[in-house]
Scaffold this motif. Structure first.
Motif, mmCIF file in Angstrom:
data_model
loop_
_atom_site.group_PDB
_atom_site.id
_atom_site.type_symbol
_atom_site.label_atom_id
_atom_site.label_comp_id
_atom_site.label_asym_id
_atom_site.label_seq_id
_atom_site.Cartn_x
_atom_site.Cartn_y
_atom_site.Cartn_z
ATOM 1 N N ILE A 110 0.354 -0.855 0.002
ATOM 2 C CA ILE A 110 -0.334 0.031 -0.326
ATOM 3 C C ILE A 110 0.693 1.826 -0.057
ATOM 4 O O ILE A 110 0.584 2.161 -0.418
ATOM 5 N N ASP A 111 2.112 0.914 -0.003
ATOM 6 C CA ASP A 111 2.895 2.216 -0.083
ATOM 7 C C ASP A 111 3.868 3.431 -0.852
ATOM 8 O O ASP A 111 3.425 4.219 -1.363
ATOM 9 N N ASP A 112 2.983 1.807 -2.028
ATOM 10 C CA ASP A 112 3.010 2.376 -2.814
ATOM 11 C C ASP A 112 1.849 3.514 -3.710
ATOM 12 O O ASP A 112 1.608 4.173 -4.910
ATOM 13 N N PHE A 113 1.065 3.240 -3.749
ATOM 14 C CA PHE A 113 -0.105 3.795 -3.808
ATOM 15 C C PHE A 113 0.060 5.157 -3.486
ATOM 16 O O PHE A 113 0.443 5.672 -2.923
ATOM 17 N N PRO A 114 -1.217 6.066 -4.788
ATOM 18 C CA PRO A 114 -0.665 7.397 -4.798
ATOM 19 C C PRO A 114 -1.202 8.088 -3.374
ATOM 20 O O PRO A 114 -2.072 8.607 -3.256
ATOM 21 N N VAL A 115 -0.472 7.216 -1.508
ATOM 22 C CA VAL A 115 -1.287 7.649 -0.698
ATOM 23 C C VAL A 115 -1.518 9.912 -0.358
ATOM 24 O O VAL A 115 -0.522 10.217 -0.554
ATOM 25 N N GLY A 116 -2.178 9.862 -0.083
ATOM 26 C CA GLY A 116 -2.670 11.578 0.107
ATOM 27 C C GLY A 116 -3.170 12.482 -1.035
ATOM 28 O O GLY A 116 -2.778 13.439 -0.719
ATOM 29 N N TRP A 117 -2.481 12.249 -2.411
ATOM 30 C CA TRP A 117 -2.398 12.234 -3.613
ATOM 31 C C TRP A 117 -3.935 12.778 -4.467
ATOM 32 O O TRP A 117 -4.484 11.634 -4.345
ATOM 33 N N THR A 118 -4.216 13.730 -5.182
ATOM 34 C CA THR A 118 -5.493 13.689 -5.890
ATOM 35 C C THR A 118 -4.583 14.666 -7.062
ATOM 36 O O THR A 118 -3.722 14.882 -6.950
ATOM 37 N N ASP A 119 -5.545 14.812 -7.936
ATOM 38 C CA ASP A 119 -5.249 14.846 -9.340
ATOM 39 C C ASP A 119 -6.214 16.412 -9.632
ATOM 40 O O ASP A 119 -7.138 16.200 -9.983
ATOM 41 N N GLU A 120 -5.489 17.672 -9.931
ATOM 42 C CA GLU A 120 -6.304 18.486 -10.949
ATOM 43 C C GLU A 120 -6.326 18.299 -12.239
ATOM 44 O O GLU A 120 -5.307 18.564 -12.962
ATOM 45 N N PHE B 63 -5.997 6.464 -0.581
ATOM 46 C CA PHE B 63 -5.324 5.783 -1.409
ATOM 47 C C PHE B 63 -5.946 5.751 -2.934
ATOM 48 O O PHE B 63 -5.180 5.801 -3.775
ATOM 49 N N PHE B 64 -7.240 5.796 -2.951
ATOM 50 C CA PHE B 64 -8.352 6.517 -4.171
ATOM 51 C C PHE B 64 -8.479 7.762 -4.930
ATOM 52 O O PHE B 64 -9.840 7.458 -4.664
ATOM 53 N N GLY B 65 -7.927 8.801 -4.172
ATOM 54 C CA GLY B 65 -8.970 9.557 -4.175
ATOM 55 C C GLY B 65 -8.275 10.810 -5.448
ATOM 56 O O GLY B 65 -8.134 11.687 -5.206
#
Lengths: 279, 378
Positions: B47-57, B73-75
């Motif tokens: 799970i550390d490889d997930f874009p934890v705490g990231w989002t996109d614009e 994880f999936f934000g």
């Protein structure tokens, strides 16, 4: 050479060139092994994909008799890298073969009707299997006319065969050329000019047309003028065919994949596309 | 079919365990991860490889990563990759040929592909996979390379909790709620208490995998929270496809003046076709070694925006930008329906975000729709 049917339609089967014959200056006919002991049955109007080692692969229509699935006959004009390499192959050389592919001429559906075959240039090659088919079941058809146009008398494909066909009493075979010397006694002019001269009942005629796209447009116009229904006119279309199985997308023609929905398409289906630029 | 009583709840640790379980079952686990300033799909270890705490614009021609104020994880919405990268690889060696004298041998080159588990597959992407299934498996010819990759996959879908600025799945009927085609489907809940995931099983294999994870029955309040999240996502789509019969609209307007207008903007770069999760066109390249004894054929993604694409003896059928853009858009939205019984568009918005000049497929349809009287054959 006996190989099992390939499960991957993209993988060619190596086959040997049996014979090679020059037709006209830039055009050769290659007879290939089928690559299968049982032969490789095909329908008139279908094509194979031919691969030349290290050069590439192109679609080439079958120009031989579909009654003999043991001979895959292709007539090739040497115009690009692959067709030039194909035309230069000598007997015993090996090529990769995939096929046959596509929808052919509706020769069965045409039974009972008059049939007009209109060929321009190399377009005679994919029509020849249809003519073989019809002539071998001659009684099942009405009047049959072959209208063939090419550049000059020196460009006439399958010349000896054409001369034989012209001698037949159950076939009208017309040949016209764009230009000729004084030794030419036949017609001069575009092939579509021959349509009014051919004898057929427009209400009960099926037309098979193959040639450059512009020639086919004029052929359709001439047939329509003669009274042939759009649904009875069939054209063999050319587009960039890479995979031949409708997966690569290159040959799209509006909603159609020319490789699998064609190459033979009824004019009724493509009426709205043929007249449009850059479809 | 699952009823709400089948819904389970897992924690982030359950997701960690899910990756372990799938790895232990022999899958190569592919999931979202940050790569080169964007969220892509790549092999992940945990799970550390997930874009934890990231989002996109995202907007037309615009994609930037931004920090979230939580550890979701999936934000985020979808990035430039899609799963076709794994099912229909960008480059694939099809076969090799060996020549010796007049003889030639052709040798199959595609090795047994890895069995992939996809984590984080969105509703639009499940629809895209279903569409490529029709292209490669649904016709008279089956693509064995696609089939061998497709057959073994394990799909962990995710219901979108945020809509991207270029998303329009709600108007295409392809999301944001996942419908079918998954083994497990997650809805991530990050607010009102602990970070948790509602889990729905789509298959027996999915249910078996779930039994190997620490889980508990989902309380009604979380089921309701997940429903509300998906509803809010549906309401916050950045784009919308006009509610009209788009296939018929485009069929009627092949000569609309809008094609000239878009041709002035389009660079024919082909980005839209590369990022599109359904675009399937390919070409093949032949290469030969210096000795001339071996040759190989590679299939690679191709784009209808190149001149070569429609080349036949004498020139390209579609040489103008107008014709090439028209081919792409009318295929995607109109003739695709004739060919495969479905639109080729799933409303993921990638073609809008990754277009260098921000051409917006929904806006182009709207312009044709609103300006239909301009069409010469409407």
């Amino acid at each position: 050479m006996c190989l099992p049917m390939q499960s991957d339609p993209m993988q060619p089967v190596p086959v040997r060139v049996l014979t090679r014959r020059r037709e006209v200056a830039d055009t050769w006919t290659l007879e290939l092994e089928p690559g299968d002991a049982a032969g490789r049955p095909f329908a008139p109007g279908q094509f194979n994909m031919l691969y030349v080692f290290g050069v590439g692969e192109i679609p080439i229509s079958l120009s031989g008799d579909s009654a003999d699935p043991h001979r895959q006959v292709h007539t090739v004009r040497a115009v690009g890298p692959v067709s030039r390499a194909l035309a230069a192959l000598s007997p015993a050389a090996t090529v990769g073969l995939r096929g046959p592919f596509g929808q052919g001429w509706p020769v069965e559906a045409a039974a009972g009707a008059d049939v007009v075959l209109i060929a321009g240039g190399l377009g005679l090659a994919p029509l020849r299997p249809a003519l073989y088919y019809i002539l071998s079941r001659r009684a099942r058809y009405g009047r049959v006319a072959l209208l063939y146009g090419t550049r000059s008398p020196g460009d006439i494909l399958f010349r000896r065969e054409l001369e034989r066909w012209r001698r037949r009493l159950d076939l009208e075979a017309w040949v016209t050329v764009d230009y000729a010397g004084s030794d030419w006694v036949g017609c001069v002019g575009v092939v579509t000019n021959l349509v009014p001269s051919a004898s057929f009942d427009p209400a009960d005629t099926v037309a098979f047309v193959c040639g450059p796209e512009v020639m086919m447009r004029f052929a359709v116009a001439a047939l329509q003028k003669a009274g042939v229904d759009d649904a009875a006119i069939h054209l063999s279309m050319e587009r960039n065919m890479k995979c031949a199985i409708g997966h690569c997308g290159h040959c799209q023609f509006g909603p159609l994949f020319v490789c699998k929905d064609g190459p033979v398409l009824s004019f009724e289906r493509i009426r709205g596309l043929l007249s449009r630029k850059e479809i | 079919m699952n009823t709400t009583s089948d819904l389970a709840l897992i924690t982030p640790d359950g997701v960690r365990r899910l990756i372990e379980v799938l790895t232990a079952r022999g899958y190569r686990v592919i999931g979202p991860t940050v790569r080169n300033g964007a969220i892509g799909y790549d092999a992940i270890d945990g799970i550390d490889d997930f874009p934890v705490g990231w989002t996109d614009e995202q907007d037309g021609g615009y994609y930037r990563l931004r920090r979230r104020d939580d550890a979701a994880f999936f934000g985020y919405a979808v990035g430039p990759h899609s799963w076709k990268r794994y099912l229909h690889p960008p480059q694939l060696r099809l076969w090799r040929a060996e020549r010796s004298g007049d003889d030639m041998r052709i040798i199959d080159e595609d090795d047994e592909p890895p069995r992939d588990a996809f984590i984080g597959v969105r509703a639009c992407e499940l629809n895209a996979i279903a569409i490529q299934d029709k292209v490669f498996l649904g016709g008279p010819y089956v693509d064995p390379h696609y089939r061998s990759r497709r057959e073994g996959i394990f799909v962990v879908a995710v219901n979108c909790a945020v809509a991207g600025g270029t998303c329009f799945c709600a108007s295409m009927g392809t999301g944001p709620r996942v419908g079918s085609g998954f083994d497990l489907a997650l809805t991530e809940i990050v607010h009102d208490g602990a970070h948790r995931f509602l889990v729905e099983c789509g298959t027996d294999v999915g249910a078996q995998v779930l039994t190997e994870l620490p889980h508990r029955p989902a309380p009604p309040s979380d089921i309701e929270a997940a429903r509300a999240i998906i509803e809010r996502t549906a309401q916050s789509m950045g784009r919308e496809m006009p509610a009209t019969d788009v296939p018929a609209l485009l069929r009627r307007n092949l000569e609309h003046s809008r094609w000239d207008n878009v041709a002035e903007r389009c660079l024919t770069c082909g980005n839209c076709t590369m990022v599109c999760p359904t675009c399937f066109c390919t070409s093949v390249e032949d290469e030969t070694d210096l000795s001339g004894a071996t040759a190989a054929r590679t299939r690679r993604w191709d784009s209808c925006f190149t001149m070569d694409f429609s080349y036949i003896h004498g020139g390209s059928v579609r040489s103008s930008t107008r014709a090439r853009y028209r081919q792409w858009m009318t295929h995607k939205l109109s003739t695709w329906v004739d060919q495969f019984g479905t639109s080729g568009c799933v409303g993921c918005g990638r073609c809008i975000s990754w277009c260098p000049v921000g051409i917006d497929i929904t806006e182009e349809v709207r312009a044709i729709h609103e300006g239909e009287c301009d069409g010469d054959d409407s």
